[in-house]
Design an enzyme around this catalytic site. Sequence first.
Site, PDB file in Angstrom:
ATOM      1  CB  ILE A 295      30.332  79.477  52.597  1.00 33.31           C
ATOM      2  CG1 ILE A 295      29.975  77.999  52.810  1.00 33.31           C
ATOM      3  CG2 ILE A 295      29.261  80.186  51.796  1.00 33.31           C
ATOM      4  CD1 ILE A 295      28.657  77.793  53.545  1.00 33.31           C
ATOM      5  CB  SER A 296      35.003  80.998  55.139  1.00 33.02           C
ATOM      6  OG  SER A 296      35.433  81.793  54.059  1.00 33.02           O
ATOM      7  CB  SER A 297      32.677  78.723  58.729  1.00 32.82           C
ATOM      8  OG  SER A 297      31.751  79.789  58.793  1.00 32.82           O
TER       9      SER A 297
ATOM     10  CD  GLN B 184      31.089  82.394  55.883  1.00 33.27           C
ATOM     11  OE1 GLN B 184      31.701  81.585  55.213  1.00 33.27           O
ATOM     12  NE2 GLN B 184      31.399  83.682  55.890  1.00 33.27           N
TER      13      GLN B 184
END
Length: 201
Positions: free
Chosen positions: A11-13, A16
Amino acid sequence: IKTMRVLYTRISSVGQNDDRQQRVDIEKTYSDVCSGSIQFSKRPEASKLLKDIESGKIKEIQVASIDRLGRNLKDIIDTIDILTSKGVCLIAEKESLRTLNDDGSINHIAKLMVGLLGSVSEFELNRIKERQMEGIAIAKAKGQFKGRPSGTEEDKEVFLNKAKNKAISRHLKSGETIRRTALLSKASINLVRKVKEIAEI
């Protein structure tokens, strides 16, 4: 050596949620929180995954979709080539792809599809960047540009040359822990981790 079926998620952050990437029929999960633009082998959990592959512990890797491996076509292909050379099958659920056949031979149709899907993913990322630059240019022309827009990436060199980030790099390179570096630099642990990742310390 007992071989495992494992899951890789990204996941990007931190905000999330990777629940929709989770599976029940696997024995171990490797989960990274990072941008898809970061090279697969340089991600903390992905690098552990590659080491376990080298030791012969893994026979199958599941991902929710091909873009969990990355947004750069060359990196995606290189990663799959490494897996294939080690006899590890990659299964991408969204695209219904298996990189190896049941007999262990290369699934050439899957390899072709991976190339096409990777190209689309890379194209989409480039279009996002182009739209961001177009938006900045329009804002500048109207005198409305106030700096880096929220959600865009800061230039690596600019980021690392900030005074606080230089201090963080110095402490990390001298062997200080993340927590100790945060204390000495009067910075958050998240910032220290970001500097460590970007500077590849």
